[in-house]
Scaffold this active site. Structure first.
Site, PDB file in Angstrom:
ATOM      1  N   PRO A  88       1.058  -1.285   0.292  1.00  0.00           N
ATOM      2  CA  PRO A  88       0.277  -0.202  -0.586  1.00  0.00           C
ATOM      3  C   PRO A  88       0.807   0.896  -0.186  1.00  0.00           C
ATOM      4  O   PRO A  88       0.194   2.269  -0.220  1.00  0.00           O
ATOM      5  CB  PRO A  88      -0.683  -0.294   1.294  1.00  0.00           C
ATOM      6  CG  PRO A  88      -0.745  -1.401   2.071  1.00  0.00           C
ATOM      7  CD  PRO A  88       0.694  -1.896   1.185  1.00  0.00           C
ATOM      8  N   GLU A 115      -0.235  -8.151   8.261  1.00  0.00           N
ATOM      9  CA  GLU A 115       0.369  -6.506   8.340  1.00  0.00           C
ATOM     10  C   GLU A 115       1.216  -6.163   7.293  1.00  0.00           C
ATOM     11  O   GLU A 115       1.353  -5.139   7.272  1.00  0.00           O
ATOM     12  CB  GLU A 115       0.288  -6.873   9.640  1.00  0.00           C
ATOM     13  CG  GLU A 115      -0.097  -5.931  10.889  1.00  0.00           C
ATOM     14  CD  GLU A 115      -1.860  -4.937   9.559  1.00  0.00           C
ATOM     15  OE1 GLU A 115      -1.972  -3.479   9.408  1.00  0.00           O
ATOM     16  OE2 GLU A 115      -1.982  -6.110   9.308  1.00  0.00           O
ATOM     17  N   ARG A 153      -1.088  -7.669 -22.061  1.00  0.00           N
ATOM     18  CA  ARG A 153      -1.826  -6.204 -23.176  1.00  0.00           C
ATOM     19  C   ARG A 153      -0.679  -5.568 -23.946  1.00  0.00           C
ATOM     20  O   ARG A 153      -0.969  -5.361 -24.867  1.00  0.00           O
ATOM     21  CB  ARG A 153      -2.705  -5.757 -22.428  1.00  0.00           C
ATOM     22  CG  ARG A 153      -3.642  -6.835 -21.994  1.00  0.00           C
ATOM     23  CD  ARG A 153      -4.959  -5.670 -20.918  1.00  0.00           C
ATOM     24  NE  ARG A 153      -5.776  -4.708 -22.336  1.00  0.00           N
ATOM     25  CZ  ARG A 153      -6.595  -5.488 -23.361  1.00  0.00           C
ATOM     26  NH1 ARG A 153      -6.594  -6.470 -22.960  1.00  0.00           N
ATOM     27  NH2 ARG A 153      -6.972  -4.728 -24.289  1.00  0.00           N
ATOM     28  N   ASP A 168      -4.045   1.915 -28.859  1.00  0.00           N
ATOM     29  CA  ASP A 168      -4.165   2.880 -29.018  1.00  0.00           C
ATOM     30  C   ASP A 168      -4.232   3.758 -28.189  1.00  0.00           C
ATOM     31  O   ASP A 168      -3.688   5.037 -27.922  1.00  0.00           O
ATOM     32  CB  ASP A 168      -4.068   2.917 -30.341  1.00  0.00           C
ATOM     33  CG  ASP A 168      -2.857   2.155 -31.276  1.00  0.00           C
ATOM     34  OD1 ASP A 168      -3.183   2.416 -32.383  1.00  0.00           O
ATOM     35  OD2 ASP A 168      -1.824   1.644 -30.574  1.00  0.00           O
TER      36      ASP A 168
HETATM   37  C1  9D3 Z   1      -5.448  -2.436   6.989  1.00  0.00           C
HETATM   38  C2  9D3 Z   1      -3.735  -3.221   7.581  1.00  0.00           C
HETATM   39  N1  9D3 Z   1      -3.375  -1.414   7.482  1.00  0.00           N
HETATM   40  C3  9D3 Z   1      -2.522  -0.641   8.799  1.00  0.00           C
HETATM   41  C4  9D3 Z   1      -3.340   1.216   8.613  1.00  0.00           C
HETATM   42  C5  9D3 Z   1      -2.174  -1.885   6.867  1.00  0.00           C
HETATM   43  C6  9D3 Z   1      -1.357  -2.917   5.486  1.00  0.00           C
HETATM   44  C7  9D3 Z   1      -0.831  -3.740   5.789  1.00  0.00           C
HETATM   45  C8  9D3 Z   1      -1.103  -4.718   4.717  1.00  0.00           C
HETATM   46  C9  9D3 Z   1      -2.113  -2.331   4.301  1.00  0.00           C
HETATM   47  C10 9D3 Z   1      -3.078  -3.264   3.273  1.00  0.00           C
HETATM   48  C11 9D3 Z   1      -1.878  -4.575   3.225  1.00  0.00           C
HETATM   49  C12 9D3 Z   1      -2.169  -5.544   2.395  1.00  0.00           C
HETATM   50  N2  9D3 Z   1      -1.797  -4.721   1.112  1.00  0.00           N
HETATM   51  C13 9D3 Z   1      -1.007  -5.305   0.313  1.00  0.00           C
HETATM   52  O1  9D3 Z   1      -0.378  -5.787   0.296  1.00  0.00           O
HETATM   53  C14 9D3 Z   1      -1.146  -4.146  -1.196  1.00  0.00           C
HETATM   54  C15 9D3 Z   1      -2.080  -3.464  -1.662  1.00  0.00           C
HETATM   55  C16 9D3 Z   1      -2.916  -1.879  -1.065  1.00  0.00           C
HETATM   56  O2  9D3 Z   1      -3.904  -2.885   0.497  1.00  0.00           O
HETATM   57  N3  9D3 Z   1      -3.844  -1.349  -1.763  1.00  0.00           N
HETATM   58  C17 9D3 Z   1      -3.042  -0.732  -2.350  1.00  0.00           C
HETATM   59  N4  9D3 Z   1      -2.440  -1.263  -3.342  1.00  0.00           N
HETATM   60  C18 9D3 Z   1      -1.642  -2.537  -2.791  1.00  0.00           C
HETATM   61  S1  9D3 Z   1      -0.486  -4.124  -3.532  1.00  0.00           S
HETATM   62  C19 9D3 Z   1      -0.474  -4.671  -2.269  1.00  0.00           C
END
Ligand code: 9D3
Length: 251
Positions: A88, A115, A153, A168
């Site tokens: 994230p 987490e 793609r 395109d």
């Molecule tokens: C609710 C947990 N959060 C605490 C503030 C942290 C958190 C840890 C792990 C939030 C999401 C995740 C798992 N997400 C991903 O591994 C992830 C992700 C995403 O959550 N949103 C957008 N793109 C991606 S790419 C990988």
């Protein structure tokens, strides 16, 4: 392109990726997909891959030893690939990033779960963190699949001619024009007359105008990115004054 996904859920990644466009790309030899499961590198009889965070707090982390062993195994079989962690806090995936990675010989995608992952593994083995948007997912797998679908793609020769045209318009930062099929009138709604005329030059001009309008309305950031340039002006002309084009009745 060789893509290796490091994931605790290889069957999830394979189920989605071995259908549709990615399967076409694999059968053409344009893309090869492999998975590496950190659980296969666990040492204990419970095959543990996670542990509690130092300092306390909710949730579990991927253990550094098993995750690092899995990433190193991926690097051994995909040696020219950059290592991207789906996370994230990564840079937002967009078409420029997709286009850039599509030219690379390989890619290793590491999917976090729980987490997150131990920061030392990120520091030691990850080249870049990538997010697919500002919403919370349960792990990196869906992010990896989104990225793979978008990249596939863009690989040379994967799409047929018809779909290359769609590609395109995406490449040049325009949304699509509206589409219509039979019947000509459905529940009192008519198909735009220009599409029934069979003048393909005029139809293409109309569609370009509609793509411009659609983009200006829904994605002004894309439409006005470089100011109102010549192309945007031409699209707006086609959209607002189509009769000027219809009068030139060359086929
Ligand atoms: C609710 C947990 N959060 C605490 C503030 C942290 C958190 C840890 C792990 C939030 C999401 C995740 C798992 N997400 C991903 O591994 C992830 C992700 C995403 O959550 N949103 C957008 N793109 C991606 S790419 C990988």
């Amino acid at each position: 392109m060789q893509i290796t996904v490091v994931t605790l859920f290889p069957e999830l990644v394979r189920a989605v990726m071995h259908s549709g466009m990615p399967r076409v790309a694999e059968s053409q030899g344009a893309m090869a997909l492999a998975t590496v499961n950190p659980r296969d590198f666990a040492q204990d009889r419970h095959r543990t891959v996670d542990d509690r965070p130092f300092g306390g707090g909710p949730g579990m982390l991927l253990k550094p030893e098993t995750l690092a062993a899995a990433i190193r195994a991926a690097k051994a079989e995909n040696s020219e690939a950059a290592v991207w962690l789906l996370s994230p806090q990564g840079v937002r995936l967009d078409r420029d990033l997709v286009a850039a990675v599509a030219t690379q010989p390989g890619l290793i995608l590491v999917c976090g779960r729980y987490e997150g992952v131990d920061q030392r593994v990120v520091d030691a083995l990850v080249d870049q963190e990538v997010s697919i948007g500002d919403y919370v997912l349960s792990g990196g797998e869906l992010g990896a699949m989104v990225l793979i679908d978008a990249v596939v793609r863009r690989l040379p020769g994967v799409l047929g001619d018809a779909e290359s045209v769609v590609q395109d318009s995406f490449e040049t930062a325009r949304l699509d024009h509206p589409h219509y099929t039979r019947p000509e009138c459905w529940e009192d709604r008519a198909v735009p007359a220009v599409l029934l005329g069979g003048n393909h030059r005029v139809i293409e001009a109309w569609r370009a105008g509609q793509r411009g309008l659609n983009t200006a309305r829904h994605r002004p950031d894309l439409f006005y990115g470089q100011g109102l340039d010549d192309r945007a002006r031409a699209e707006l002309t086609a959209a607002w004054a189509p009769e000027a084009l219809w009068q030139t009745n060359e086929p």
